[in-house]
Write a protein that holds these residues in place. Structure first.
Motif, PDB file in Angstrom:
ATOM      1  N   ILE A  74     -32.335   1.071 -33.325  1.00  0.00           N
ATOM      2  CA  ILE A  74     -33.014   1.220 -34.618  1.00  0.00           C
ATOM      3  C   ILE A  74     -32.066   1.860 -35.630  1.00  0.00           C
ATOM      4  CG2 ILE A  74     -34.904   2.417 -35.793  1.00  0.00           C
ATOM      5  CD1 ILE A  74     -36.534   2.041 -33.204  1.00  0.00           C
ATOM      6  N   ALA A  75     -31.338   2.921 -35.186  1.00  0.00           N
ATOM      7  CA  ALA A  75     -30.383   3.573 -36.082  1.00  0.00           C
ATOM      8  C   ALA A  75     -29.286   2.603 -36.502  1.00  0.00           C
ATOM      9  CB  ALA A  75     -29.775   4.791 -35.397  1.00  0.00           C
ATOM     10  N   GLU A  76     -28.879   1.770 -35.553  1.00  0.00           N
ATOM     11  CA  GLU A  76     -27.841   0.781 -35.841  1.00  0.00           C
ATOM     12  C   GLU A  76     -28.315  -0.188 -36.925  1.00  0.00           C
ATOM     13  OE1 GLU A  76     -24.968   0.534 -33.246  1.00  0.00           O
ATOM     14  OE2 GLU A  76     -24.229  -0.014 -35.208  1.00  0.00           O
ATOM     15  N   ARG A  77     -29.574  -0.595 -36.807  1.00  0.00           N
ATOM     16  CA  ARG A  77     -30.122  -1.558 -37.772  1.00  0.00           C
ATOM     17  C   ARG A  77     -30.237  -0.966 -39.158  1.00  0.00           C
ATOM     18  NH1 ARG A  77     -32.410  -6.481 -36.544  1.00  0.00           N
ATOM     19  NH2 ARG A  77     -33.855  -6.880 -38.252  1.00  0.00           N
ATOM     20  N   PHE A  78     -30.707   0.281 -39.236  1.00  0.00           N
ATOM     21  CA  PHE A  78     -31.017   0.834 -40.560  1.00  0.00           C
ATOM     22  C   PHE A  78     -29.908   1.708 -41.114  1.00  0.00           C
ATOM     23  CE2 PHE A  78     -35.280  -0.057 -38.846  1.00  0.00           C
ATOM     24  CZ  PHE A  78     -35.639  -0.987 -39.797  1.00  0.00           C
ATOM     25  N   LEU A  79     -29.149   2.392 -40.237  1.00  0.00           N
ATOM     26  CA  LEU A  79     -28.159   3.338 -40.747  1.00  0.00           C
ATOM     27  C   LEU A  79     -26.725   2.880 -40.524  1.00  0.00           C
ATOM     28  CD1 LEU A  79     -29.835   6.578 -39.377  1.00  0.00           C
ATOM     29  CD2 LEU A  79     -29.939   5.712 -41.702  1.00  0.00           C
ATOM     30  N   LYS A  80     -26.537   1.816 -39.782  1.00  0.00           N
ATOM     31  CA  LYS A  80     -25.193   1.315 -39.498  1.00  0.00           C
ATOM     32  C   LYS A  80     -24.301   2.406 -38.907  1.00  0.00           C
ATOM     33  CE  LYS A  80     -25.444  -2.515 -42.587  1.00  0.00           C
ATOM     34  NZ  LYS A  80     -26.839  -2.607 -42.121  1.00  0.00           N
ATOM     35  N   ILE A  81     -24.775   3.072 -37.843  1.00  0.00           N
ATOM     36  CA  ILE A  81     -23.960   4.112 -37.239  1.00  0.00           C
ATOM     37  C   ILE A  81     -22.817   3.524 -36.424  1.00  0.00           C
ATOM     38  CG2 ILE A  81     -25.587   6.021 -37.174  1.00  0.00           C
ATOM     39  CD1 ILE A  81     -26.383   5.050 -34.415  1.00  0.00           C
ATOM     40  N   GLY A  82     -22.918   2.253 -36.057  1.00  0.00           N
ATOM     41  CA  GLY A  82     -21.752   1.572 -35.494  1.00  0.00           C
ATOM     42  C   GLY A  82     -21.509   1.700 -34.008  1.00  0.00           C
ATOM     43  N   PHE A  83     -22.448   2.276 -33.223  1.00  0.00           N
ATOM     44  CA  PHE A  83     -22.188   2.463 -31.798  1.00  0.00           C
ATOM     45  C   PHE A  83     -21.965   1.144 -31.072  1.00  0.00           C
ATOM     46  CE2 PHE A  83     -24.927   6.559 -31.689  1.00  0.00           C
ATOM     47  CZ  PHE A  83     -23.991   7.176 -32.495  1.00  0.00           C
ATOM     48  N   PHE A  84     -22.706   0.120 -31.471  1.00  0.00           N
ATOM     49  CA  PHE A  84     -22.638  -1.140 -30.734  1.00  0.00           C
ATOM     50  C   PHE A  84     -22.033  -2.256 -31.574  1.00  0.00           C
ATOM     51  CE2 PHE A  84     -26.686   0.922 -29.177  1.00  0.00           C
ATOM     52  CZ  PHE A  84     -26.054   1.558 -28.127  1.00  0.00           C
ATOM     53  N   ASP A  85     -21.476  -1.891 -32.724  1.00  0.00           N
ATOM     54  CA  ASP A  85     -20.972  -2.899 -33.648  1.00  0.00           C
ATOM     55  C   ASP A  85     -19.446  -2.928 -33.584  1.00  0.00           C
ATOM     56  OD1 ASP A  85     -20.376  -4.583 -35.650  1.00  0.00           O
ATOM     57  OD2 ASP A  85     -21.587  -3.577 -37.188  1.00  0.00           O
ATOM     58  N   PRO A  86     -18.861  -3.986 -33.031  1.00  0.00           N
ATOM     59  CA  PRO A  86     -17.403  -4.036 -32.893  1.00  0.00           C
ATOM     60  C   PRO A  86     -16.707  -3.852 -34.239  1.00  0.00           C
ATOM     61  CG  PRO A  86     -18.430  -5.929 -31.863  1.00  0.00           C
ATOM     62  CD  PRO A  86     -19.516  -5.200 -32.555  1.00  0.00           C
ATOM     63  N   ALA A  87     -17.317  -4.313 -35.324  1.00  0.00           N
ATOM     64  CA  ALA A  87     -16.693  -4.187 -36.635  1.00  0.00           C
ATOM     65  C   ALA A  87     -16.514  -2.726 -37.025  1.00  0.00           C
ATOM     66  CB  ALA A  87     -17.526  -4.914 -37.680  1.00  0.00           C
ATOM     67  N   LEU A  88     -17.376  -1.849 -36.511  1.00  0.00           N
ATOM     68  CA  LEU A  88     -17.281  -0.426 -36.850  1.00  0.00           C
ATOM     69  C   LEU A  88     -16.669   0.378 -35.705  1.00  0.00           C
ATOM     70  CD1 LEU A  88     -20.756   0.029 -38.570  1.00  0.00           C
ATOM     71  CD2 LEU A  88     -18.540  -0.197 -39.677  1.00  0.00           C
ATOM     72  N   GLY A  89     -16.097  -0.290 -34.728  1.00  0.00           N
ATOM     73  CA  GLY A  89     -15.451   0.408 -33.626  1.00  0.00           C
ATOM     74  C   GLY A  89     -16.330   0.570 -32.402  1.00  0.00           C
ATOM     75  N   GLY A  90     -17.564   0.143 -32.502  1.00  0.00           N
ATOM     76  CA  GLY A  90     -18.487   0.321 -31.380  1.00  0.00           C
ATOM     77  C   GLY A  90     -18.257  -0.707 -30.288  1.00  0.00           C
ATOM     78  N   ASP A  91     -19.102  -0.639 -29.270  1.00  0.00           N
ATOM     79  CA  ASP A  91     -18.882  -1.463 -28.089  1.00  0.00           C
ATOM     80  C   ASP A  91     -20.209  -2.066 -27.627  1.00  0.00           C
ATOM     81  OD1 ASP A  91     -18.123  -2.619 -25.789  1.00  0.00           O
ATOM     82  OD2 ASP A  91     -17.695  -0.766 -24.703  1.00  0.00           O
ATOM     83  N   PRO A  92     -20.395  -3.375 -27.815  1.00  0.00           N
ATOM     84  CA  PRO A  92     -21.660  -4.007 -27.402  1.00  0.00           C
ATOM     85  C   PRO A  92     -21.899  -3.898 -25.902  1.00  0.00           C
ATOM     86  CG  PRO A  92     -20.340  -5.511 -28.727  1.00  0.00           C
ATOM     87  CD  PRO A  92     -19.478  -4.341 -28.434  1.00  0.00           C
ATOM     88  N   ILE A  93     -20.816  -3.832 -25.120  1.00  0.00           N
ATOM     89  CA  ILE A  93     -21.010  -3.743 -23.665  1.00  0.00           C
ATOM     90  C   ILE A  93     -21.623  -2.400 -23.300  1.00  0.00           C
ATOM     91  CG2 ILE A  93     -19.829  -3.760 -21.440  1.00  0.00           C
ATOM     92  CD1 ILE A  93     -17.838  -5.675 -22.641  1.00  0.00           C
ATOM     93  N   LEU A  94     -21.331  -1.380 -24.113  1.00  0.00           N
ATOM     94  CA  LEU A  94     -21.948  -0.074 -23.877  1.00  0.00           C
ATOM     95  C   LEU A  94     -23.469  -0.186 -23.978  1.00  0.00           C
ATOM     96  CD1 LEU A  94     -21.600   2.904 -23.364  1.00  0.00           C
ATOM     97  CD2 LEU A  94     -21.324   3.257 -25.799  1.00  0.00           C
TER      98      LEU A  94
END
Lengths: 533, 202, 94
Positions: free
Chosen positions: A225-245
């Motif tokens: 939810i935070a990723e969707r609304f706040l773009k914290i980037g944990f799972f977004d490769p574009a922001l350094g995050g990792d979808p496998i995580l």
């Protein structure tokens, strides 16, 4: 039937409340169990119809009844409802609530108000999920796993669905907490740990998994939810995050959740088989230990869902090994059930038929699970209908069969009435045939390479898909026969006695239906030596 | 519980239930700590530098506030067990005030970050690089979730104070105070790890 | 319920625990200024664990509580440690 004419059963004892208030304000564990049951049955039918929609689309290649977007929503909502609303709470919330306190000789659970609150959370969770279907954006289309990064990129209405799953998880945690405390604190005198019915043991193991695993999915869903609304980037490769995580965190919960589903099912089977073999369970201690072993080892095998995700080879090796370990306690249980049947004086009543069906379907599901636990074969069949067939054999064939077994076993106790055994058997046979015709071809299709989660497929898969869809219709017909027969039995069936199956656990020593607080006096088991199961 | 149902009171069960709930809270934060450990492993240098951006003094003050408040709530239970209801109430009120002070401090700390254009999804953060984005994403998510727990903890403590006032929590029946205290200690426990992981490890 | 006689922790004990916690806090702050290289994380976490143990044992009364609480709390920690370890089997070897 009341044994003492003056005593009211829990249906008649409304505690001065009228109509529906007698239900939704009641903290009686039996009423709460039934409220869960009615909710779950309604959504079970919804889920079955959605599944039927999926099979309708797959009856022929190309667009048959729905387009790709609708198809994606169908399998997502089918998955979310079936997993979070039906299979995970199913056995613990219905039969755990209704029978756990009676089986251990208690008048209610440890926290009756919290128990009612869990049910309210359950309903709020369901409503939140439903909101996602009918509001802006349209129903979610990610699959029930909400995999990142698609789950925070899709324009469909993900937020309510994810939030709903979070709330349902919270409800599940509180139920588990309640049951563990109940078992620790409210066992009747003399109900020692190793005398406890095996169903109670399985609820205990399940409770611990609910407590240990569910918070992880809670925080994971919050992160989505935070990723969707706040773009914290944990799972977004574009922001350094990792979808496998995300996949790690999701399966840290969702693999143990499989054991939340199957452990109580095993508990039910461990009650039914000794009763109808009229013999004590073979190797009570081994069954108890394997229950707890499954609960523990099952926590550490999650990444076998991720062999093709791109995680390291070392992790693949480790998780594959651990996965094979968890097969051992499951097999121990199967051996014990079969050994219980051996030389028993078997009475082939409806619940035992369901239990035997469980054994057959669960074994097929278990063996095909070994294909998926081994890295090499998993790479070949990953994301094919082979996987779909495997987990339907485990979840539906295993947990589903146990669920119907439990319904047929305990319905006379819950309602004080007996269903029609002939139609119950007919329903089972139709279900059993339909089930295998529906899912077995999917093993073959998957092995031949038909991927899951596509509304379309190549012409070469057409023949078996027709067979599979035909099976779906047979199975659904069976389910309707079963449910209608049970409803009719509960309402108009002939009166059941206190102990129609000659069961030996405590619930058979109270009237059917039980009175408000189950026991006039807490039973004293200090003198009886054998364990009841 | 309703008058006509079986009255059953088991303080040990209530406490066990509370502990089980605390386990789930620990694991809820545990999920975040897993994420933290992996991103720290993936971006060691960026985390090192971003950590220096945070105000150590602010963090230290909040640490001390929480440690003291943990002691006062524990003492409040001691007072209740010894029958000193008034003192128990006073210590509880001190705890609540300390909790509020923590939140005020946090408000200014976050506000300062916002003034420097550091907040989730900000374009400034994006220019700093992926490591910083993740560090501050974790910082806001974890301290935010922690602050949320502080708020819940405060609500519970106020509720306990109300119960003491109404004499529904009293020297012979104080498990609610104990459980409220346990929840407050949990909040402290989490902060004990958050403080070095975000503010100190340069 | 009077099946367990309740243990009352004295004010002095609470105060001594707080003192210990504050000293440890001071230690962890001053350690950051010494360059320990790769061990600085380990040191900070060790001190944090020590502080957490003090809070658990005395403030949260775990030292005087029943065995089941102690066992299950340890179980939570073991499970959590194992989960981190297993997750790192992926990240360490990728």
């Amino acid at each position: 039937m009341s044994e003492t004419a003056a005593q009211l059963n829990f249906f008649q004892e409304t505690q001065g409340r009228k109509g529906i208030l007698a239900w939704i304000l009641s903290t009686d564990h039996k009423r709460i169990g039934l409220m869960y049951m009615y909710t779950i049955m309604v959504f079970f039918i919804v889920g079955v119809l959605l599944g039927l929609g999926i099979k309708m689309e797959l009856i022929a290649p190309g667009l048959t009844v729905m387009g790709p977007q609708a198809y994606n929503s169908f399998f997502t909502v089918h998955g979310v409802i079936m997993i979070f609303v039906i299979v995970i709470p199913g056995l613990p919330a219905i039969f755990g609530n209704f029978f756990l306190p009676i089986m251990i000789g208690a008048k209610d659970v440890a926290f009756p108000k919290l128990n009612l609150f869990s049910w309210y959370l359950f309903i709020i969770g369901i409503i939140t999920v439903l909101i996602s279907l009918f509001t802006f954006g349209g129903p979610p289309d990610t699959g029930w796993t909400f995999y990142a990064p698609y789950s925070f990129k899709t324009t469909t209405n993900m937020f309510p669905a994810v939030l709903g799953a979070f709330i349902l998880g919270f409800s599940s945690i509180l139920t588990g907490l309640n049951f563990i405390t109940t078992i620790h604190r409210m066992r009747a005198p003399g109900m020692r740990w190793m005398k406890m019915p095996l169903f109670a043991w399985s609820i205990y193991g399940t409770g611990w998994i609910q407590l240990f695993a569910t918070p992880i999915v809670g925080i994971t869903l919050l992160m989505i939810i935070a990723e969707r609304f706040l773009k914290i980037g944990f799972f977004d490769p574009a922001l350094g995050g990792d979808p496998i995580l995300y996949q790690h965190l999701f399966w840290i919960y969702s693999h143990p959740a499989v054991y939340i589903m199957i452990l109580p099912a095993m508990g039910v089977i461990s009650e039914i088989i000794p009763t109808f073999a009229r013999k004590g369970i073979f190797g009570y201690n081994a069954v108890v230990i394997s229950t707890m072993a499954i609960a523990i080892v099952g926590y550490f095998v999650w990444a076998h869902h991720m062999f093709t995700s791109g995680m390291s080879t070392t992790a693949q090796f480790v998780f594959s090994l651990l996965t094979f370990f968890v097969a051992i306690p499951s097999a121990i249980k199967v051996f014990n059930w079969v050994a219980t049947l051996y030389k028993g004086s078997i009475r082939l009543e409806v619940p035992l038929i369901w239990a035997l069906g469980f054994l057959f379907l669960f074994m097929i599901g278990g063996f095909t699970g070994l294909f998926l636990g081994a890295v090499a074969t998993d790479v070949h069949v990953h994301n094919t209908t082979f996987v779909v067939a495997h987990f339907h054999y485990i979840i539906f064939g295993g947990m589903g069969s146990a669920f119907f077994a439990a319904l047929h076993y305990w319905l006379p106790k819950m309602y004080g009435r007996m269903y029609n055994k002939y139609w119950a058997t007919v329903g089972w046979a139709t279900f059993f045939i339909g089930f295998n015709v529906l899912y077995f071809p999917m093993f073959i299709l998957g092995y031949q390479g038909m991927p899951r989660r596509y509304y379309d497929y190549l012409d070469q898969f057409h023949g078996l898909n027709i067979v599979s869809t035909l099976g779906a219709f047979i199975m659904v017909a069976g389910i309707f026969v079963i449910i209608l027969n049970l409803i009719r039995g509960a309402r108009h069936g002939e009166q059941a006695t206190m102990n129609p199956w000659e069961g030996r656990s405590l619930e058979w020593t109270v009237p059917s239906p039980p009175p408000l607080e189950n026991f006039d006096e807490i039973p004293d088991l200090t003198k009886s030596s054998a364990h009841p199961a | 519980m309703e008058a006509n149902t079986h009255v059953h009171r088991d303080d040990v069960a209530s406490k066990l239930g509370m502990w089980l709930f605390i386990f789930t809270e620990i694991l809820l934060f545990g999920g975040m700590f897993i994420v933290y450990s992996i991103f720290r492993y993936n971006h060691p240098v960026a985390f090192h530098l971003a950590g220096e951006e945070l105000n150590d003094t602010m963090g230290l003050i909040n640490t001390i506030i929480l440690l003291v408040s943990s002691m006062t709530v524990a003492m409040s239970i001691t007072a209740m067990q010894r029958g000193q209801v008034r003192r128990s109430m006073q210590l509880l009120v001190i705890t609540i005030i300390l909790g509020l002070a923590f939140l005020v401090n946090k408000y200014f700390e976050w506000g300062a970050k916002f003034d420097h254009h550091i907040y989730p999804g900000s374009s400034f953060l994006r220019e700093l690089g992926t490591g910083d984005t993740l560090f501050f994403g974790l910082y806001f998510m974890m301290t935010g979730l922690h602050a949320l727990h502080i708020i819940v903890g405060l609500i519970i403590l106020v509720w306990v104070a109300f119960y003491i006032q109404k004499k529904r929590t009293r020297p012979d029946k104080y498990v609610f105070l104990e459980n409220g205290g346990l929840y407050w200690h949990l909040v402290d426990l989490i902060w004990i790890f958050l403080f070095p992981l975000f503010y100190l490890i340069h | 319920m009077s099946e367990h006689k309740t243990h009352i922790t004295s004010y002095t004990t609470h105060f001594m625990v707080l003192l210990a916690l504050l000293i440890l806090t001071w230690a962890t702050v001053s350690i950051t200024n010494i360059n320990l290289g790769p061990y600085s994380v380990t040191a900070a976490l060790l001190i944090a664990c020590l502080k957490a143990t003090l809070v658990l044992l005395y403030f949260m009364h775990l030292k005087f509580d029943s065995k089941i609480l102690k066992i299950s709390f340890s179980a939570v920690m073991v499970v959590f440690a194992l989960v981190i370890l297993l997750t790192f089997f992926d990240y360490l070897f990728r």
